[in-house]
Design an enzyme around this catalytic site. Structure first.
Site, PDB file in Angstrom:
ATOM      1  N   CYS A   1       6.043  -1.761 -29.844  1.00 55.53           N
ATOM      2  CA  CYS A   1       4.820  -1.497 -30.349  1.00 55.53           C
ATOM      3  C   CYS A   1       4.600  -3.062 -31.294  1.00 55.53           C
ATOM      4  O   CYS A   1       5.512  -3.666 -31.734  1.00 55.53           O
ATOM      5  CB  CYS A   1       4.538  -0.221 -31.301  1.00 55.53           C
ATOM      6  SG  CYS A   1       4.947   1.084 -30.200  1.00 55.53           S
TER       7      CYS A   1
ATOM      8  N   ARG B   1       2.937  -6.648 -27.028  1.00 56.55           N
ATOM      9  CA  ARG B   1       3.681  -5.734 -27.286  1.00 56.55           C
ATOM     10  C   ARG B   1       3.451  -4.248 -27.000  1.00 56.55           C
ATOM     11  O   ARG B   1       4.312  -3.444 -26.842  1.00 56.55           O
ATOM     12  CB  ARG B   1       4.255  -5.810 -28.810  1.00 56.55           C
ATOM     13  CG  ARG B   1       4.771  -7.255 -29.208  1.00 56.55           C
ATOM     14  CD  ARG B   1       4.910  -7.123 -30.769  1.00 56.55           C
ATOM     15  NE  ARG B   1       6.070  -6.019 -30.952  1.00 56.55           N
ATOM     16  CZ  ARG B   1       7.274  -6.583 -31.012  1.00 56.55           C
ATOM     17  NH1 ARG B   1       7.659  -7.635 -30.704  1.00 56.55           N
ATOM     18  NH2 ARG B   1       8.336  -5.718 -31.343  1.00 56.55           N
TER      19      ARG B   1
ATOM     20  N   TRP C   1       2.670   0.581 -27.447  1.00 55.63           N
ATOM     21  CA  TRP C   1       3.240   0.634 -26.285  1.00 55.63           C
ATOM     22  C   TRP C   1       3.887   2.283 -26.319  1.00 55.63           C
ATOM     23  O   TRP C   1       4.863   2.449 -26.951  1.00 55.63           O
ATOM     24  CB  TRP C   1       4.345  -0.214 -25.949  1.00 55.63           C
ATOM     25  CG  TRP C   1       4.987  -0.035 -24.598  1.00 55.63           C
ATOM     26  CD1 TRP C   1       4.529  -0.884 -23.511  1.00 55.63           C
ATOM     27  CD2 TRP C   1       6.340   0.340 -24.286  1.00 55.63           C
ATOM     28  NE1 TRP C   1       5.292  -0.531 -22.459  1.00 55.63           N
ATOM     29  CE2 TRP C   1       6.275   0.173 -22.823  1.00 55.63           C
ATOM     30  CE3 TRP C   1       7.421   0.956 -25.076  1.00 55.63           C
ATOM     31  CZ2 TRP C   1       7.607   0.679 -22.095  1.00 55.63           C
ATOM     32  CZ3 TRP C   1       8.437   1.212 -24.357  1.00 55.63           C
ATOM     33  CH2 TRP C   1       8.417   1.055 -22.985  1.00 55.63           C
TER      34      TRP C   1
ATOM     35  N   ASN D   1       7.405   1.209 -35.117  1.00 53.43           N
ATOM     36  CA  ASN D   1       7.831   0.696 -34.056  1.00 53.43           C
ATOM     37  C   ASN D   1       9.166   1.227 -33.781  1.00 53.43           C
ATOM     38  O   ASN D   1      10.035   0.856 -34.731  1.00 53.43           O
ATOM     39  CB  ASN D   1       7.779  -0.843 -33.935  1.00 53.43           C
ATOM     40  CG  ASN D   1       8.409  -1.458 -32.805  1.00 53.43           C
ATOM     41  OD1 ASN D   1       8.532  -1.018 -31.774  1.00 53.43           O
ATOM     42  ND2 ASN D   1       8.944  -2.778 -32.960  1.00 53.43           N
ATOM     43  N   GLY D   2       9.639   1.974 -32.817  1.00 52.88           N
ATOM     44  CA  GLY D   2      11.058   2.290 -32.505  1.00 52.88           C
ATOM     45  C   GLY D   2      10.913   3.579 -32.033  1.00 52.88           C
ATOM     46  O   GLY D   2       9.896   4.254 -31.318  1.00 52.88           O
TER      47      GLY D   2
ATOM     48  N   GLU E   1      19.438  -9.621  -5.964  1.00 53.00           N
ATOM     49  CA  GLU E   1      18.681 -10.128  -6.725  1.00 53.00           C
ATOM     50  C   GLU E   1      18.881 -11.536  -7.203  1.00 53.00           C
ATOM     51  O   GLU E   1      17.675 -12.041  -7.480  1.00 53.00           O
ATOM     52  CB  GLU E   1      18.883  -9.143  -7.976  1.00 53.00           C
ATOM     53  CG  GLU E   1      18.280  -9.306  -9.582  1.00 53.00           C
ATOM     54  CD  GLU E   1      16.593  -9.171  -8.988  1.00 53.00           C
ATOM     55  OE1 GLU E   1      15.856  -9.738 -10.229  1.00 53.00           O
ATOM     56  OE2 GLU E   1      16.183  -8.739  -8.043  1.00 53.00           O
TER      57      GLU E   1
ATOM     58  N   LYS F   1      15.409 -13.968  -7.377  1.00 51.09           N
ATOM     59  CA  LYS F   1      14.853 -14.739  -8.742  1.00 51.09           C
ATOM     60  C   LYS F   1      14.614 -16.144  -8.428  1.00 51.09           C
ATOM     61  O   LYS F   1      13.661 -16.777  -8.894  1.00 51.09           O
ATOM     62  CB  LYS F   1      16.021 -14.528  -9.759  1.00 51.09           C
ATOM     63  CG  LYS F   1      16.088 -13.151 -10.480  1.00 51.09           C
ATOM     64  CD  LYS F   1      14.637 -13.143 -11.324  1.00 51.09           C
ATOM     65  CE  LYS F   1      14.079 -11.626 -11.337  1.00 51.09           C
ATOM     66  NZ  LYS F   1      13.793 -11.234  -9.999  1.00 51.09           N
TER      67      LYS F   1
ATOM     68  N   GLU G   1      11.516 -17.005  -6.516  1.00 54.96           N
ATOM     69  CA  GLU G   1      10.495 -16.482  -7.073  1.00 54.96           C
ATOM     70  C   GLU G   1       9.740 -17.704  -7.772  1.00 54.96           C
ATOM     71  O   GLU G   1       8.611 -17.957  -7.716  1.00 54.96           O
ATOM     72  CB  GLU G   1      10.671 -15.336  -8.039  1.00 54.96           C
ATOM     73  CG  GLU G   1      10.769 -13.682  -7.250  1.00 54.96           C
ATOM     74  CD  GLU G   1      10.852 -12.780  -8.199  1.00 54.96           C
ATOM     75  OE1 GLU G   1       9.852 -11.883  -8.408  1.00 54.96           O
ATOM     76  OE2 GLU G   1      11.680 -12.816  -9.230  1.00 54.96           O
TER      77      GLU G   1
ATOM     78  N   HIS H   1      29.780 -13.311  11.504  1.00 55.24           N
ATOM     79  CA  HIS H   1      28.880 -12.904  12.568  1.00 55.24           C
ATOM     80  C   HIS H   1      27.335 -13.953  12.501  1.00 55.24           C
ATOM     81  O   HIS H   1      26.416 -13.216  12.960  1.00 55.24           O
ATOM     82  CB  HIS H   1      28.679 -11.540  12.228  1.00 55.24           C
ATOM     83  CG  HIS H   1      29.738 -10.601  12.266  1.00 55.24           C
ATOM     84  ND1 HIS H   1      30.381 -10.009  13.360  1.00 55.24           N
ATOM     85  CD2 HIS H   1      30.572 -10.129  11.148  1.00 55.24           C
ATOM     86  CE1 HIS H   1      31.363  -9.479  13.067  1.00 55.24           C
ATOM     87  NE2 HIS H   1      31.739  -9.543  11.962  1.00 55.24           N
TER      88      HIS H   1
ATOM     89  N   LYS I   1       2.213  -9.969 -11.735  1.00 57.77           N
ATOM     90  CA  LYS I   1       3.371  -9.174 -12.379  1.00 57.77           C
ATOM     91  C   LYS I   1       3.351  -7.625 -11.863  1.00 57.77           C
ATOM     92  O   LYS I   1       4.608  -7.072 -11.451  1.00 57.77           O
ATOM     93  CB  LYS I   1       3.014  -9.063 -13.830  1.00 57.77           C
ATOM     94  CG  LYS I   1       4.083  -7.991 -14.713  1.00 57.77           C
ATOM     95  CD  LYS I   1       5.515  -8.945 -14.680  1.00 57.77           C
ATOM     96  CE  LYS I   1       6.423  -8.126 -15.407  1.00 57.77           C
ATOM     97  NZ  LYS I   1       7.865  -8.760 -15.230  1.00 57.77           N
TER      98      LYS I   1
END
Length: 610
Positions: A2, A27, A74, A100-101, A483, A487, A490, A506, A605
């Site tokens: 947050c 945030r 958030w 925040n937390g 992955e 990346k 992308e 193969h 996104k």
């Protein structure tokens, strides 16, 4: 994650607070609110949704006063709503608090305060703090904060205003960021520098275990526990605004790579019992019978989340001996999947709005399956519709190329796997403790990697003109190589593929020629020698190989051109570390090519359409 803002000075605080919140909205944007003291009372305005909703409210019902705090949320505990929005107050609005937390023991505190007659209006963990201050207030706010902090477990950045001490704003920090800004006849609190940079460049970064007391003319820094004064010089911020919004990083992607240690801590918070090494999921409350009733697990996701699911498959099968399928959501939804009431379906989505994954969730429920969601966004469609939800608590991820969302999803699978295994009684306490202790070390180990892999920029320079780059690995390393390859594709737009190293003969070897760049992951002892053989095969065809291995495995030096080492950890947990160098390689390669790292072409996104 947050955003907090606070002001005390000679100016009207309302616009200062809302302008600051606009710079903190990345945030969290589930809800927003401010509290302002007008000399007689604390007025509060808050609204679900974006900042504009609050500004519309203030347009017809403004708040006047030169002392105030604000918050953009958030959501973690409690869905987005007006009631769950910050600031939170006690019954008489003598105290207003933004937070925040995560307060890990909030349920115990809430039950205790309810027994004493306190009435709660929200589902949040944060509201307990406001009532706790009322309960503990002893005519000295510093002493009251000290008493309260002794009762609170978890992570917190707090900003507080109170009618009892009207010319002050208080701030406390433990494991969540908080910055103090000093102006002329005014002072500020913020979660991030951008929110107050237009007012002052003189800053203190509050450290863990510290509090601050702000008046319009002075800032006092204190040790939270002892109350001893702290002497610290201001630092002067010389960033421009665009840099400041990225907290000094050139790009959000790099910032988010460096946020991974903290994100992992947030994912583990409240879910690891440090006393006995067990995993706790209060939000799941599964039983042995329930877990034993599932004869298979199906993991469904897209893109990076799908790659996290591949790690999840290895973990759950290894620890529980339950068969696991992993499927791309866009394929799953258009066939007749074999799932029923004896299947646990796990859907994974950073945003919680991925269209194909949401459709897979609904199809699974229609077929009778129990659906568990792993997501980063409380209140999202997937979070609302799943039978149960695990929030990764990674904080908002702004760059399109996912980094911290991926590692927190992997961590969530580790926690799920251990949790299922302990319920099924298929894991010894010793082995569980070994895994949990290793997991708890991963934030520090990633920090170590980030401190020693700055040299990877040279590798990016060497591959930026390549027409193809290949990633190789065996077993769980192969899942990570997928992955790493994604990346690179992308954000650099270089053709890249990942292959199971045992498949080289193969067909894949036909693609290797003189100078072909290859990233070879070799972190698994069981196939270490086999992987060295595969590296020899590509070297014999002229490949240039970067090896990724555990510290101490010096033998690989004889087989590769360069080596990147990661800290030693349990073999099952290496993916959470080995992916970090791959993220940096992709970032630096895109940088070398002059690409828009945070917003790669043709991508968004969150994929909310087919």
């Amino acid at each position: 994650m947050c955003g907090i803002i606070g002001y005390i000075g000679t100016k009207e605080s309302q616009n200062i607070l809302t302008n600051g919140l606009g710079k903190l909205e990345y945030r969290g944007y589930d809800s927003v609110g401010i509290a302002v003291y007008n000399g007689e009372s604390i007025g509060v305005r808050k609204a679900e949704g974006r900042l504009q909703n609050l500004e519309d409210q203030l347009g017809t019902s403004p708040l006047t006063g030169t002392v105030g705090i604000g918050h953009t949320r958030w959501a973690t505990h409690g869905a987005p709503s007006d009631a769950n929005s910050h600031p939170h107050t006690d019954k008489d609005q003598d105290f207003a608090v933004v937070h925040n937390g995560i307060i890990e023991n909030y349920l115990d505190l809430k039950a205790e305060l309810k027994d004493l007659g306190y009435v709660f209006k929200s589902e949040t963990d944060s509201e307990v703090v406001a009532h706790l201050f009322t309960h503990l207030y002893d005519d000295d706010m510093i002493s009251t904060i000290q008493q309260a902090i002794k009762r609170i477990d978890g992570a917190y950045a707090l900003a507080i205003v109170t009618k009892h001490e009207p010319g002050k704003v208080f701030a406390v920090r433990q494991s969540s960021p908080l910055i103090i800004g000093a102006g002329e006849n005014e002072n500020f609190i913020s979660s991030d520098i951008p929110a107050i940079l237009e007012h002052t460049r003189n800053m203190h970064i509050l450290e863990d275990g510290e509090m601050a007391v702000l008046t319009k003319d002075h800032v006092s820094l204190l040790e939270t526990v002892t109350g001893n004064p702290i002497t610290r010089d201001f630092f002067v911020v010389d960033w421009d605004m665009e840099q400041a919004e990225k907290n000094g990083y050139d790009h959000f992607m790099l910032k988010e790579i460096h946020e991974q240690p903290k994100a992992l801590q947030n994912t583990m918070a409240g879910r690891v019992n440090s006393e006995n090494g067990s995993i706790v999921f209060d939000e799941l409350q599964w039983t042995k019978d329930k877990v034993n009733g599932w004869n298979k697990v199906s993991i469904v996701a897209c893109g990076t989340a799908y790659h996290a699911g591949l790690i999840g498959k290895s973990v759950i099968e290894e620890l529980t001996r339950t068969p696991v399928d992993v499927e791309v959501a866009s394929e799953f939804r258009y066939r007749r999947p074999i799932v029923d009431e004896k299947t646990l379906v796990i859907v994974v989505s950073q945003s919680g709005e991925t269209a194909d994954t949401l459709a897979a969730l609904r199809e699974s429920q229609k077929l009778g399956a129990q659906v568990l969601a792993i997501t980063n966004v409380v209140g999202s469609s997937i979070a609302r519709e799943a039978n149960q939800v695990i929030l990764t608590n990674a904080g908002p991820e702004i760059a399109v190329a996912s980094t911290k969302a991926y590692t927190t999803q992997i961590l969530s699978f580790y926690l799920i796997g251990i949790y299922m295994a302990q319920l099924k009684e298929q894991i010894t306490a010793e082995y569980r403790n070994e895994l949990v202790q290793s997991l708890q070390q991963t934030p520090d180990q990633i920090t170590e990697i980030l401190e020693h892999t700055k040299g990877l920029r040279w590798y990016a320079e060497s591959i930026k003109d390549a027409k193809s780059v290949f990633f190789l690995g065996r077993g769980i390393d192969h899942a990570v190589s997928l992955e790493g390859s994604l990346k690179l594709k992308e954000i650099s737009y270089i053709h890249s593929e990942a292959y199971a190293a045992g498949e080289l003969k193969h067909g894949t070897l036909a693609l290797i020629e003189e100078g072909t760049p290859i990233v070879a992951l070799n972190t698994q002892e069981e196939v270490y020698e086999k992987m060295l053989g595969n590296i020899q095969e590509v070297k014999a065809r002229g490949a240039q190989v970067l090896g990724v291995a555990l510290e101490g495995n010096m033998k690989i030096w004889q087989y590769v051109d360069e080596t990147c080492y990661i800290p030693v950890t349990h073999a099952l947990l290496t993916p959470i570390l080995s992916v970090v160098p791959l993220q940096l390689i992709s970032y630096y390669t895109a940088l070398e090519l002059g690409n828009d790292v945070d917003k790669p072409r043709n991508l968004a996104k969150s994929v909310t359409v087919e």
